[in-house]
Design an enzyme around this catalytic site. Structure first.
Site, PDB file in Angstrom:
ATOM      1  N   GLU A  36      13.696  -1.938   6.602  1.00  0.00           N
ATOM      2  CA  GLU A  36      13.545  -0.832   6.415  1.00  0.00           C
ATOM      3  C   GLU A  36      11.823  -0.585   6.144  1.00  0.00           C
ATOM      4  O   GLU A  36      11.308   0.225   5.166  1.00  0.00           O
ATOM      5  CB  GLU A  36      14.244  -0.385   4.947  1.00  0.00           C
TER       6      GLU A  36
HETATM    7  C1  LIG Z   1      18.742  -9.577   7.668  1.00  0.00           C
HETATM    8  C2  LIG Z   1      18.213  -8.592   8.416  1.00  0.00           C
HETATM    9  C3  LIG Z   1      18.821  -7.474   8.679  1.00  0.00           C
HETATM   10  C4  LIG Z   1      18.596  -6.474   9.250  1.00  0.00           C
HETATM   11  N1  LIG Z   1      19.309  -5.201   9.081  1.00  0.00           N
HETATM   12  C5  LIG Z   1      19.075  -4.232  10.274  1.00  0.00           C
HETATM   13  C6  LIG Z   1      19.846  -3.113  10.459  1.00  0.00           C
HETATM   14  O1  LIG Z   1      20.971  -3.315   9.974  1.00  0.00           O
HETATM   15  N2  LIG Z   1      19.626  -2.381  11.425  1.00  0.00           N
HETATM   16  C7  LIG Z   1      18.381  -2.409  12.073  1.00  0.00           C
HETATM   17  O2  LIG Z   1      18.255  -1.514  12.996  1.00  0.00           O
HETATM   18  N3  LIG Z   1      17.619  -3.428  11.885  1.00  0.00           N
HETATM   19  C8  LIG Z   1      17.970  -4.414  10.911  1.00  0.00           C
HETATM   20  N4  LIG Z   1      16.874  -5.247  10.703  1.00  0.00           N
HETATM   21  C9  LIG Z   1      15.575  -5.050  11.603  1.00  0.00           C
HETATM   22  C10 LIG Z   1      14.437  -5.099  10.558  1.00  0.00           C
HETATM   23  O3  LIG Z   1      14.456  -3.821  10.033  1.00  0.00           O
HETATM   24  C11 LIG Z   1      13.193  -5.678  11.302  1.00  0.00           C
HETATM   25  O4  LIG Z   1      13.211  -6.993  11.152  1.00  0.00           O
HETATM   26  C12 LIG Z   1      12.009  -4.973  10.710  1.00  0.00           C
HETATM   27  O5  LIG Z   1      12.029  -3.821  11.040  1.00  0.00           O
HETATM   28  C13 LIG Z   1      10.651  -5.606  11.429  1.00  0.00           C
HETATM   29  O6  LIG Z   1      10.730  -5.949  12.852  1.00  0.00           O
HETATM   30  P1  LIG Z   1      10.645  -7.025  13.363  1.00  0.00           P
HETATM   31  O7  LIG Z   1      11.445  -8.152  12.794  1.00  0.00           O
HETATM   32  O8  LIG Z   1      10.604  -6.831  14.853  1.00  0.00           O
HETATM   33  O9  LIG Z   1       9.047  -7.572  13.065  1.00  0.00           O
HETATM   34  P2  LIG Z   1       7.701  -7.052  13.894  1.00  0.00           P
HETATM   35  O10 LIG Z   1       7.748  -5.623  13.823  1.00  0.00           O
HETATM   36  O11 LIG Z   1       7.440  -7.950  15.044  1.00  0.00           O
HETATM   37  O12 LIG Z   1       6.810  -7.623  12.552  1.00  0.00           O
HETATM   38  C14 LIG Z   1       6.090  -8.939  12.491  1.00  0.00           C
HETATM   39  C15 LIG Z   1       4.978  -8.689  11.722  1.00  0.00           C
HETATM   40  O13 LIG Z   1       3.919  -7.851  12.159  1.00  0.00           O
HETATM   41  C16 LIG Z   1       3.641  -6.868  11.348  1.00  0.00           C
HETATM   42  N5  LIG Z   1       3.457  -5.473  12.086  1.00  0.00           N
HETATM   43  C17 LIG Z   1       4.223  -5.120  12.941  1.00  0.00           C
HETATM   44  N6  LIG Z   1       3.571  -3.880  13.444  1.00  0.00           N
HETATM   45  C18 LIG Z   1       2.526  -3.855  12.693  1.00  0.00           C
HETATM   46  C19 LIG Z   1       1.506  -2.652  12.825  1.00  0.00           C
HETATM   47  N7  LIG Z   1       1.628  -1.574  13.613  1.00  0.00           N
HETATM   48  N8  LIG Z   1       0.394  -2.600  11.971  1.00  0.00           N
HETATM   49  C20 LIG Z   1       0.267  -3.898  11.061  1.00  0.00           C
HETATM   50  N9  LIG Z   1       1.110  -5.034  11.099  1.00  0.00           N
HETATM   51  C21 LIG Z   1       2.333  -4.994  12.032  1.00  0.00           C
HETATM   52  C22 LIG Z   1       4.756  -6.625  10.280  1.00  0.00           C
HETATM   53  O14 LIG Z   1       4.292  -6.161   9.060  1.00  0.00           O
HETATM   54  C23 LIG Z   1       5.386  -8.247  10.239  1.00  0.00           C
HETATM   55  O15 LIG Z   1       4.505  -8.791   9.303  1.00  0.00           O
HETATM   56  C24 LIG Z   1      17.382  -6.219   9.828  1.00  0.00           C
HETATM   57  C25 LIG Z   1      16.459  -7.413   9.656  1.00  0.00           C
HETATM   58  C26 LIG Z   1      17.052  -8.358   9.007  1.00  0.00           C
HETATM   59  C27 LIG Z   1      16.203  -9.676   8.944  1.00  0.00           C
END
Ligand SMILES: Cc1cc2nc3c(=O)[nH]c(=O)nc-3n(C[C@H](O)[C@H](O)[C@H](O)COP(=O)(O)OP(=O)(O)OC[C@H]3O[C@@H](n4cnc5c(N)ncnc54)[C@H](O)[C@@H]3O)c2cc1C
Lengths: 266, 602
Positions: free
Chosen positions: B440
């Site tokens: 989220e």
């Molecule tokens: C157990 C679990 C359940 C989940 N359930 C769902 C679900 O039901 N539905 C769904 O759609 N998603 C779900 N997710 C996905 C979750 O919402 C994403 O993992 C989350 O939004 C982060 O995206 P990412 O993993 O690609 O990380 P990334 O976006 O790659 O982020 C990696 C790091 O980079 C930082 N970062 C990224 N962009 C920026 C920026 N512009 N500026 C500064 N810092 C930045 C972030 O803060 C983070 O620390 C789930 C994830 C998990 C682990």
């Protein structure tokens, strides 16, 4: 079938209960209250019997202060159809409760009265028996069942107290020292329930909302012609003795010795 | 001792003493409700959480979902738990009555849910996801989608998910690539890969309905090209369910929340995945954002719940684990004392209490604003509540998640070495908790949302209203007096911190105006922390004020209320002072980490 079920407001067993310094009663300030758990089982059984034998009606009755309306509401929220509060502040002894209930029953003429076998506040275990005596009705106490609380029958919310095909009696399985016995009781009758009869349902939000619109009638013991002056005198209230610390014994022989000489149980 | 999950008195204190929950019933939308329905509902949630959900928590953590022949199989206990939750009416508790719900204030459904989450967050997760997905159709879907899908989800026949994330589109949802190709029949053909979809498949309900983000063929790049679709696992055609080409490609092995599968989901491998547009084309993210406050509030509540369950385990352990002797006792022949007798253990307990109860109050306050923002009849009050809710949401999501992790670590610490083993549940709460800083919107994303959008975006209007609210609480604290605790000095301390936040915000705004947007945003996560510490201090001051006012009237609650005063004092002594150094750091524009590049980071 018309079923009357009783529900008492009692101290929550999770609250820390303290005895007043003068030993006249317990400190009620800060104590939580709830419905007597045995009565919740009675309500659950009443609802199951009703649903298995429609058309039927369940009336929840409490004798107590105006606050007892909360426990009536919780029975209504479980699904009971209407409530009656015999309003009487202060402590009412079991005999007075039985006599109030007698009057309500003479008016409502239920086919069956379900009650908790006892209330967890004073654990008297006499109200159902007294009531049967005053009404001249049959009674079956400590209703239980063969099936476990994990069984499919229980999950399907099947009643444990069974109405006979001719609707003139109920079959009650009751807990006794040696196990279970089965009685057939002619209706109208009093049945008091034990802990293993069922798992009471939780009030669902839709039923909580419906309960708000269900009627709760208030009755006055005097108007019913009941003198509620307690016949039981409370001489003194005291906490149970604190449990002594346990001890560790080195081996089985020492344990047997202790059980024999100190505990005197073998 | 059985874990109570939350202290009921504290929940009641927050609801009634702090927030006067019944006052919501003055609004026509909540007129059918009252203290009585609130109490009965909470009682049912408490029982369900303690008696049914909690006993299944550890088994579900251990025996995790598996993918078998294309179908995800979850813990068998879940079917029964699902039925119990549906029966209780939690999925549609706050839904309008005309749609079969009970119009319960969000304040109460959040508090009820907090118990369920504390009891078993995976089990409660299925229900929360279903409510969220159905709500999207309710807000934006057409009549057919409402009838065929939403109604069955609210009834608990089918479950729902949020299918947003893709491998290249996590924080950056504008990069979603899943395709939606229009057809002559009106539906779209969906194809693409989603990851991390929680509840994305299971064998509890006969159908799973995904609310998915996808890009209609030919749509512009970026946010404006993203649309929202209803993509069921099985589509309903003339009353029969037909497989809709949503393939479960794998179940992730997760740190926590192990009872709820998060899966990789492939839409349209066979070219036969139908999707139905929800709301307007190109407004998928905007529609999602409408739900965002609610979803983020639920993350905060879950984080609070997880910390609370861990706290109660540690409290029980501290009371029963004998180890060591008081400092003053030197005789090794005296019996050991329970570890709660040691000051440092009590510190760890009180710190958890400060975090958990502060978080609980924050979530409850946000939920109450959500109720007012949605249902106030006075347009001014409605707007005000919406501004406050928008402003507080990043903190409501992040503080409980970040500090909740610290809190869970303290709970584990109290167990000593045993806490590091799976003999005790402290380790599983620590694992569960970590997700809340990630999903989220990560903490980093929340920081940017607060500073960039919520504070600077509306020219500080929301912050001004909040400052006025805080000023009122400061007045009330001074008026309540120092008979029970030094409220007036706490009030002064908070007053200074708020002034500090105001000055810091002004300085950042100046940077923004002068064109240095990077300089303005560099410390956004620090800004979020400073803001959160002040928000929590504000709530603690109000709780301390209420405790002071109530002590004389209800002496039996004395020990309970004094606990609130002690915790408030602790918080003001340990954490509020940190805002001064964080403020100084932000204003300094310290940029070592920002300018560090390449080898400097190795
Ligand atoms: C157990 C679990 C359940 C989940 N359930 C769902 C679900 O039901 N539905 C769904 O759609 N998603 C779900 N997710 C996905 C979750 O919402 C994403 O993992 C989350 O939004 C982060 O995206 P990412 O993993 O690609 O990380 P990334 O976006 O790659 O982020 C990696 C790091 O980079 C930082 N970062 C990224 N962009 C920026 C920026 N512009 N500026 C500064 N810092 C930045 C972030 O803060 C983070 O620390 C789930 C994830 C998990 C682990």
């Amino acid at each position: 079938m018309k079923i009357l079920v009783t529900i008492k407001r009692v101290e929550d067993y999770e609250s820390k209960i303290k005895v007043k310094p003068d030993g006249t009663w317990i400190v009620t300030d800060g104590v939580n209250y709830r419905a007597n758990p045995f009565d919740e089982i009675a309500v659950e059984e009443a609802l199951r019997l009703r649903d298995a034998n429609m058309p039927s009606e369940v009336i929840a009755v409490s004798v107590g202060s105006e606050l007892s309306v909360n426990e009536i509401r919780s029975a209504l929220a479980m699904g009971a159809d209407k409530g009656i509060l015999v309003k009487q502040a202060g402590w009412v002894d079991s005999d007075a409760v039985a006599r109030c209930l007698q009057k309500v029953i003479e008016r409502e003429k239920p086919d069956l009265v379900l009650m908790g076998k006892q209330a967890v506040d004073v654990d008297d275990n006499v109200t159902g028996q007294l009531l049967a005596e005053y009404l001249g009705w049959g009674q079956a106490t400590f209703a239980s069942k063969h099936e476990s609380l994990e069984s499919a029958e229980e999950k399907a919310k099947k009643p444990g107290v069974k109405l006979a095909a001719d609707k003139a009696s109920v079959e009650v399985i009751r807990e006794i020292d040696g196990g279970l016995e089965t009685l057939s009781v002619k209706l109208p009758a009093i049945v008091t329930v034990d802990l293993r009869l069922n798992v009471p349902r939780y009030a669902s939000l839709p039923n909580i909302m419906k309960a708000k619109k269900k009627p709760v009638e208030e009755l006055d013991p005097k108007a019913l012609g009941v003198d509620v002056t307690p016949k039981v005198k409370v001489l003194k209230v005291e906490p149970p003795p604190a449990r002594a610390a346990g001890i560790k014994v080195p081996d089985v022989a020492a344990l047997v010795q202790k059980l024999h000489s100190d505990a005197k149980v073998i | 001792m059985a874990n109570p999950l939350f202290d009921d008195r504290t929940v009641d204190f927050v609801l009634h003493d702090l927030l006067d929950a019944s006052s919501l019933c003055r609004l026509p939308h909540f007129a059918e409700h009252g203290r009585e329905t609130f109490d009965l509902y909470l009682t049912s949630c408490r029982k369900l959480a303690r008696e049914q959900l909690f006993p299944a928590y550890r088994p579900m953590d251990t025996d995790t979902p598996r993918l078998e022949g294309g179908q995800v199989r979850v813990h068998p206990a879940m079917r029964e738990l699902w039925s119990r939750m549906v029966e209780l009416g939690i999925i549609n508790a706050s839904t309008p009555m005309e749609l079969g719900g009970q119009q319960l204030p969000a304040l109460l459904s959040v508090m009820g849910n907090a118990y369920l989450m504390a009891g078993n967050l995976s089990a409660a997760g299925y229900a929360g996801l279903t409510t969220g997905a159905a709500h999207l159709i309710e807000e934006f879907g057409d009549e057919r989608l409402k009838r065929d899908y939403m109604a069955r989800m609210y009834a608990g026949d089918w479950a729902g998910t949020m299918a947003l994330t893709e491998p290249q589109a996590g924080s950056s949802l504008a990069d979603v690539r899943t395709r939606a190709t229009p057809t002559a029949e009106g539906h779209y053909l969906i194809s693409g890969n989603k990851v991390f979809i929680s509840g994305g498949d299971q064998d509890i309900t006969e159908n799973v309905v995904h609310l998915a983000l996808a890009r209609i063929d030919g749509a512009p790049a970026g946010t404006k090209g993203v649309s929202l679709f209803c993509v069921p696992k099985r589509r309903l055609i003339n009353g029969t369910l037909i497989d809709n080409d949503c393939a479960s490609a794998g179940v992730f092995h997760k740190l926590g929340w192990r009872g709820l599968p998060s899966i990789a989901l492939n839409f349209g491998e066979r070219g036969d995945c139908h999707g139905y547009l929800v709301g307007e084309a190109g407004r998928g993210l905007a529609h999602m954002f409408v739900m965002m406050n609610g979803a983020r509030l639920m993350v905060g509540a879950t984080a609070t719940a997880t910390a609370s369950a861990a706290f109660h385990e540690s409290l029980d352990y501290a009371r029963t684990r004998p180890q060591g002797r008081p400092l003053a006792v030197r005789d090794p022949l005296t019996p050991q004392v329970p570890i709660i007798e040691h000051a440092d253990v009590r510190r760890m307990l009180l710190r958890q209490k400060a975090i958990i109860e502060g978080s609980l109050a924050l979530c409850a306050q946000a939920a109450k604003w959500a109720d007012e923002a949605a249902h106030e009849t006075d347009p001014e009050a409605k707007k005000r509540a919406q501004l406050l809710l928008d402003l507080i949401t990043p903190a409501t999501k992040t503080f409980p998640a970040e500090k909740g992790f610290e809190s869970c670590a303290l709970a584990l610490q109290i167990f000593g070495g045993y806490g590091y083993t799976s003999e005790y549940p402290a380790e599983s709460y620590l694992r569960d908790q970590k997700l809340n800083t990630l999903h989220e919107g990560t903490t980093g994303i929340q920081g940017m949302d607060l500073l960039g959008r919520k504070v600077m975006g509306d020219g500080g209007a929301g912050l001004q209203i909040l400052s006025a609210e805080i000023a009122q609480a400061i007045e009330a604290a001074r008026a309540a007096g120092d008979a029970q605790a030094p409220l007036s000095s706490l009030a002064t301390q908070l007053e200074q911190a708020v002034a500090d936040l105001g000055a810091t915000t002004m300085e950042l705004a100046q940077r923004g105006i002068s064109g240095d947007r990077l300089g303005m945003m560099r410390h956004s996560t620090d800004y979020l922390e400073m803001f959160s510490l002040i928000a929590i201090s504000w709530l603690w001051l109000r709780m301390a004020t209420r405790a002071t006012q109530s002590i004389a009237a209800t002496p039996a609650r004395g020990p309970f209320l004094r606990g609130k005063l002690k915790t408030a004092q602790y918080w003001f002594a340990t954490d509020l002072p940190r805002t001064a150094s964080i403020g100084a750091l932000i204003r300094s524009g310290e940029e070592s980490f920002d300018s560090a590049r390449g080898e400097e980071l190795e």
